[in-house]
Write a protein that holds these residues in place. Structure first.
Motif, PDB file in Angstrom:
ATOM      1  N   ALA A 155       0.820  -1.217   0.000  1.00 45.14           N
ATOM      2  CA  ALA A 155       0.000   0.000   0.000  1.00 45.14           C
ATOM      3  C   ALA A 155       0.852   1.264   0.000  1.00 45.14           C
ATOM      4  CB  ALA A 155      -0.929   0.000   1.210  1.00 45.14           C
ATOM      5  N   ASN A 156       2.095   1.150   0.433  1.00 48.55           N
ATOM      6  CA  ASN A 156       2.995   2.311   0.472  1.00 48.55           C
ATOM      7  C   ASN A 156       3.749   2.419  -0.846  1.00 48.55           C
ATOM      8  OD1 ASN A 156       2.226   2.868   3.104  1.00 48.55           O
ATOM      9  ND2 ASN A 156       3.878   1.641   3.990  1.00 48.55           N
ATOM     10  N   LYS A 157       3.504   3.450  -1.589  1.00 51.68           N
ATOM     11  CA  LYS A 157       4.064   3.601  -2.924  1.00 51.68           C
ATOM     12  C   LYS A 157       5.360   4.412  -2.877  1.00 51.68           C
ATOM     13  CE  LYS A 157       0.611   1.333  -4.680  1.00 51.68           C
ATOM     14  NZ  LYS A 157       0.801  -0.053  -5.182  1.00 51.68           N
ATOM     15  N   TRP A 158       6.349   3.858  -2.173  1.00 50.70           N
ATOM     16  CA  TRP A 158       7.694   4.434  -2.158  1.00 50.70           C
ATOM     17  C   TRP A 158       8.691   3.325  -1.846  1.00 50.70           C
ATOM     18  CZ3 TRP A 158       4.188   6.185   1.760  1.00 50.70           C
ATOM     19  CH2 TRP A 158       4.402   5.623   3.029  1.00 50.70           C
ATOM     20  N   PRO A 159       9.964   3.521  -2.171  1.00 48.47           N
ATOM     21  CA  PRO A 159      10.974   2.485  -1.919  1.00 48.47           C
ATOM     22  C   PRO A 159      11.103   2.182  -0.430  1.00 48.47           C
ATOM     23  CG  PRO A 159      11.794   4.052  -3.525  1.00 48.47           C
ATOM     24  CD  PRO A 159      10.515   4.636  -2.967  1.00 48.47           C
ATOM     25  N   GLN A 160      10.990   0.902  -0.101  1.00 47.31           N
ATOM     26  CA  GLN A 160      11.127   0.435   1.276  1.00 47.31           C
ATOM     27  C   GLN A 160      12.309  -0.506   1.451  1.00 47.31           C
ATOM     28  OE1 GLN A 160       7.100  -1.126   2.327  1.00 47.31           O
ATOM     29  NE2 GLN A 160       6.431   0.169   0.609  1.00 47.31           N
ATOM     30  N   ARG A 180      13.671  14.513 -14.107  1.00 49.18           N
ATOM     31  CA  ARG A 180      13.946  15.381 -12.958  1.00 49.18           C
ATOM     32  C   ARG A 180      12.663  15.598 -12.139  1.00 49.18           C
ATOM     33  NH1 ARG A 180      17.762  19.411 -11.842  1.00 49.18           N
ATOM     34  NH2 ARG A 180      18.654  19.304 -13.957  1.00 49.18           N
ATOM     35  N   GLY A 181      12.812  15.509 -10.805  1.00 50.70           N
ATOM     36  CA  GLY A 181      11.685  15.726  -9.923  1.00 50.70           C
ATOM     37  C   GLY A 181      10.846  14.501  -9.659  1.00 50.70           C
ATOM     38  N   THR A 182      11.164  13.383 -10.334  1.00 53.20           N
ATOM     39  CA  THR A 182      10.407  12.145 -10.138  1.00 53.20           C
ATOM     40  C   THR A 182      10.709  11.537  -8.771  1.00 53.20           C
ATOM     41  OG1 THR A 182      10.440  11.651 -12.500  1.00 53.20           O
ATOM     42  CG2 THR A 182      10.015   9.811 -11.026  1.00 53.20           C
ATOM     43  N   LYS A 183       9.680  10.963  -8.151  1.00 53.45           N
ATOM     44  CA  LYS A 183       9.854  10.173  -6.940  1.00 53.45           C
ATOM     45  C   LYS A 183       9.468   8.726  -7.253  1.00 53.45           C
ATOM     46  CE  LYS A 183      11.004  13.395  -3.905  1.00 53.45           C
ATOM     47  NZ  LYS A 183      12.321  13.397  -3.226  1.00 53.45           N
ATOM     48  N   LEU A 184      10.362   7.808  -6.982  1.00 50.77           N
ATOM     49  CA  LEU A 184      10.052   6.406  -7.240  1.00 50.77           C
ATOM     50  C   LEU A 184       8.854   5.948  -6.426  1.00 50.77           C
ATOM     51  CD1 LEU A 184      13.527   4.600  -7.314  1.00 50.77           C
ATOM     52  CD2 LEU A 184      12.005   5.014  -9.227  1.00 50.77           C
ATOM     53  N   GLN A 185       8.005   5.141  -7.049  1.00 52.66           N
ATOM     54  CA  GLN A 185       6.868   4.564  -6.353  1.00 52.66           C
ATOM     55  C   GLN A 185       7.034   3.062  -6.130  1.00 52.66           C
ATOM     56  OE1 GLN A 185       3.144   5.630  -8.159  1.00 52.66           O
ATOM     57  NE2 GLN A 185       3.606   7.821  -8.167  1.00 52.66           N
ATOM     58  N   GLN A 186       8.062   2.471  -6.751  1.00 49.77           N
ATOM     59  CA  GLN A 186       8.299   1.044  -6.571  1.00 49.77           C
ATOM     60  C   GLN A 186       8.816   0.764  -5.156  1.00 49.77           C
ATOM     61  OE1 GLN A 186       9.184   2.875  -9.098  1.00 49.77           O
ATOM     62  NE2 GLN A 186       8.643   1.876 -11.033  1.00 49.77           N
ATOM     63  N   TYR A 191      19.764  13.280  -7.267  1.00 47.01           N
ATOM     64  CA  TYR A 191      18.501  13.495  -7.951  1.00 47.01           C
ATOM     65  C   TYR A 191      17.274  13.362  -7.057  1.00 47.01           C
ATOM     66  CZ  TYR A 191      21.631  12.854 -11.915  1.00 47.01           C
ATOM     67  OH  TYR A 191      22.672  12.966 -12.797  1.00 47.01           O
ATOM     68  N   LYS A 192      17.481  12.820  -5.838  1.00 48.14           N
ATOM     69  CA  LYS A 192      16.391  12.702  -4.859  1.00 48.14           C
ATOM     70  C   LYS A 192      15.235  11.833  -5.355  1.00 48.14           C
ATOM     71  CE  LYS A 192      18.609  15.832  -2.411  1.00 48.14           C
ATOM     72  NZ  LYS A 192      19.381  15.476  -1.192  1.00 48.14           N
ATOM     73  N   PHE A 193      15.548  10.849  -6.214  1.00 47.29           N
ATOM     74  CA  PHE A 193      14.508   9.929  -6.675  1.00 47.29           C
ATOM     75  C   PHE A 193      14.055   9.005  -5.540  1.00 47.29           C
ATOM     76  CE2 PHE A 193      16.815  10.057 -11.020  1.00 47.29           C
ATOM     77  CZ  PHE A 193      16.196  11.250 -11.340  1.00 47.29           C
ATOM     78  N   ILE A 194      14.977   8.737  -4.596  1.00 45.16           N
ATOM     79  CA  ILE A 194      14.732   7.843  -3.468  1.00 45.16           C
ATOM     80  C   ILE A 194      14.909   8.633  -2.185  1.00 45.16           C
ATOM     81  CG2 ILE A 194      15.538   5.769  -2.245  1.00 45.16           C
ATOM     82  CD1 ILE A 194      16.691   4.788  -4.935  1.00 45.16           C
ATOM     83  N   ASP A 195      14.001   8.439  -1.229  1.00 41.34           N
ATOM     84  CA  ASP A 195      14.172   9.016   0.102  1.00 41.34           C
ATOM     85  C   ASP A 195      14.791   7.938   1.000  1.00 41.34           C
ATOM     86  OD1 ASP A 195      14.094  10.117   2.598  1.00 41.34           O
ATOM     87  OD2 ASP A 195      11.980  10.666   2.547  1.00 41.34           O
TER      88      ASP A 195
END
Length: 471
Positions: free
Chosen positions: A150-155, A196-202, A219-223
Motif C-alpha cells: 500500500a505504500n508507494k515508495w521504496p522500502q 527530474r523531480g520524479t519520486k520512485l513509487q516502486q 537526484y532525490k529519486f529515493i528518500d
C-alpha cells in the motif's frame, strides 16, 4: 567510464521514462575478463565474473548443502532453523512464487538466515554464502515479505557491485514475486533514466552503488530515510572494486538506525570483516564451516615426475588403475591445459576444457555439460577452483601445483582445488604432480600449512594404487 561511475546529466537526457518494473533481459550482455597472454597466474576471472558464473551454473538449492555455523548475538533467542518454506508462514502468494521456481526445500543458508531476516522486531545479519547457495533467493524473499504494497515508495534497497549481478537479483525477485502484482521493482542501474523531480513509487530498488547514491543524494529519486531494509550483496566483490566501498558507506550513512541491515559475502577475510562491522551494527552472524574440515573425506597423494610427458604418463596410469566417476585436472597455464586436453582426447577420453579466455556464458555451458556427464574429465586453469559442486567428482589432479606471485605455495587455491572432490560426504582423491625440487618444496609448504602428511604414490604400480585407493 565504469558502469557505476556513470552519472546522468538530466539536462542532456535523450529519453525520459519512469523507472522500469521489468527490464528486457534479452538486451543484457555479460562482460568477461579476457586475460591476455598464456594463462600465467592471473588466469582466474575477476571476483564479479566468478560470482556471476556461480549464479549461472548453481541453480539447484537442494544440491548445495554447505554446513554453516550460526553465531547469534543473543544466545537465548528463540530463533530456529527451518526445514520447509511452510515453516516461515509466508503469504500464500509468496509461497506460490517460491514453489513455481522449483525450490522444494530451503538450502542450508536459507534454513538459518530466513528466520532471522523475517523476525520481528527486525534483526541485522552478516552472512557468508557463495553465489548459488540460495542466498539471493533468501534475501529476495525477505524483501518481498517486508514491503507494504500500500505504500508507494521504496522500502527495500539492495546494492550489488555490477550491472549484471544486479539484473540477476532482479530476475529472482520478479520471478518470486510474480503472484504479488502490487509489489513493484525498480532498477537503479546504468541506462535507466529518470525525469527530474520524479519520486520512485516502486517498493523495491535494486542497483549498483554509484547509481543508487546518485538517485538518493543527487537526484532525490529515493528518500533513504524511508528505506526499512537494506541489503548489501557480494561485499567481498564490492570492496575489491575501486570506489564501491566509499559509495556503500555513503549510502549507508543516509539510512536510519532502525533500518534492517543485511550483508552477504562469499569470503570473510579481514578486509571484509572490517567493512561488514562498520556497516552492520549488532549483527547476527552466519558463516560457512571451515573447508579444512572437509579434508577428512579427501585422500591426498603426490607423484614424482621428471618432466611434462612423465606427468601425462602418470596421469594415464592413474586414470587406468582406479575407478573414477569424473575428474578435474588443474593446470597452471592455458597452454598446458590445451596440450593436455588434446593428448587426453587422443587416448580416447571425453574431455572438456575450461580456461579464462572463455566468456562467462561459455564457461557456464562447459561446466553444465560436465555436470550432466557429457564429459568425464574437466581440464581447467584456476577458473574452476572455487565453489563449483559436481557430486560425481571422485578425483582431482594438480597437474601443476598452485603458486602465488612470489613462488610460494598458494594454500588457499590448493584447498579450493582439492575441495572439488569429497563433496556431499563422499570419499574423494587428490593427486599432485611434482616435477622439480621447487615443486617438492611447494608440496612441503602445503603439508606444513595444513599439518597433514601427503604420501607418495607410484602410479606405475597397479597393486600399490589398488591398496591405497581401497584402504
Amino acid at each position: 567510464m565504469s558502469e557505476d561511475s556513470w552519472a546522468l546529466s538530466v539536462d542532456q537526457q535523450e529519453a525520459k521514462a519512469p523507472a522500469l518494473k521489468h527490464l528486457n533481459t534479452k538486451q543484457k550482455k555479460t562482460n568477461s575478463n579476457v586475460v591476455p597472454g598464456d594463462g600465467e597466474p592471473g588466469d582466474e576471472p575477476g571476483p564479479a565474473d566468478q560470482s556471476l558464473l556461480h549464479k549461472m551454473i548453481r541453480r539447484s538449492l537442494v544440491r548445495n548443502r554447505n554446513e554453516v555455523e550460526v553465531l547469534q548475538r543473543d544466545p537465548n533467542s528463540p530463533l530456529y532453523s527451518v526445514k520447509s518454506f511452510e515453516d516461515l508462514r509466508l503469504k500464500p502468494e509468496l509461497l506460490n512464487g517460491v514453489y513455481s521456481m522449483g525450490f522444494n526445500r530451503p538450502s542450508r543458508i536459507q534454513e538459518n538466515a530466513l528466520p532471522m531476516m523475517l523476525a520481528q522486531p527486525p534483526l541485522n545479519l552478516i552472512a557468508q554464502a557463495q553465489s548459488g547457495t540460495g542466498k539471493t533467493a533468501a534475501f529476495s524473499l525477505a524483501m518481498l515479505s517486508h514491503v507494504d504494497p500500500a505504500n508507494k515508495w521504496p522500502q527495500c534497497l539492495c546494492i550489488s557491485p555490477t550491472y549484471e549481478l544486479a539484473l540477476q537479483i532482479g530476475q529472482v525477485i520478479e520471478q518470486m514475486g510474480k503472484f504479488c502484482p502490487d509489489v513493484e521493482l525498480a532498477y537503479a542501474i546504468r541506462g535507466n533514466r529518470m525525469e527530474r523531480g520524479t519520486k520512485l513509487q516502486q517498493q523495491i530498488v535494486i542497483g549498483t552503488p554509484g547509481t543508487v547514491l546518485d538517485w538518493c543524494m543527487k537526484y532525490k529519486f529515493i528518500d533513504p530515510k524511508k528505506i526499512t531494509m537494506f541489503v548489501l550483496d557480494e561485499a567481498d566483490v564490492m570492496i575489491a572494486t575501486q570506489g564501491h566501498r566509499d559509495q556503500s558507506f555513503r549510502i549507508h550513512r543516509q539510512l536510519t538506525k532502525d533500518c534492517q541491515m543485511l550483508l552477504f559475502s562469499a569470503t570473510f577475510e579481514e578486509s571484509v570483516w572490517g567493512f561488514a562491522k562498520k556497516v552492520i551494527p549488532d549483527p547476527n552472524i552466519i558463516r560457512l564451516k571451515r573447508e579444512e574440515e572437509t579434508l577428512d573425506t579427501i585422500k591426498q597423494y603426490y607423484v614424482v615426475c621428471k618432466e611434462e610427458e612423465d606427468k601425462f604418463t602418470a596421469l594415464c596410469n592413474l586414470y587406468g588403475g582406479i575407478t573414477i566417476a569424473q575428474a578435474i585436472i588443474f593446470c597452471r597455464t592455458r597452454k598446458t591445459a590445451a596440450w593436455l586436453t588434446v593428448n587426453l582426447m587422443k587416448e580416447g577420453h571425453q574431455v572438456a576444457l575450461l580456461s579464462g579466455e572463455l566468456a562467462v556464458e561459455q564457461r557456464a555451458a562447459v561446466i553444465e555439460r560436465y555436470r550432466n556427464g557429457k564429459e568425464k574429465v574437466l581440464v581447467t586453469t584456476n577458473v574452476c577452483s572455487r565453489g563449483i559442486d559436481v557430486e560425481q567428482v571422485s578425483l582431482v589432479v594438480n597437474f601443476d601445483l598452485p603458486e602465488d606471485i612470489d613462488g610460494n605455495a598458494d594454500n588457499e587455491t590448493y584447498l579450493h582445488r582439492i575441495g572439488r572432490t569429497g563433496r556431499f560426504g563422499k570419499r574423494g582423491y587428490a593427486v599432485s604432480m611434482v616435477d622439480s625440487e621447487h615443486g617438492m618444496d611447494i608440496l612441503h609448504q602445503i603439508e606444513t600449512h595444513f599439518n597433514r602428511r601427503i604420501p607418495k604414490l607410484d602410479p606405475s604400480d597397479p597393486a600399490e594404487m589398488e591398496k591405497e585407493f581401497n584402504s
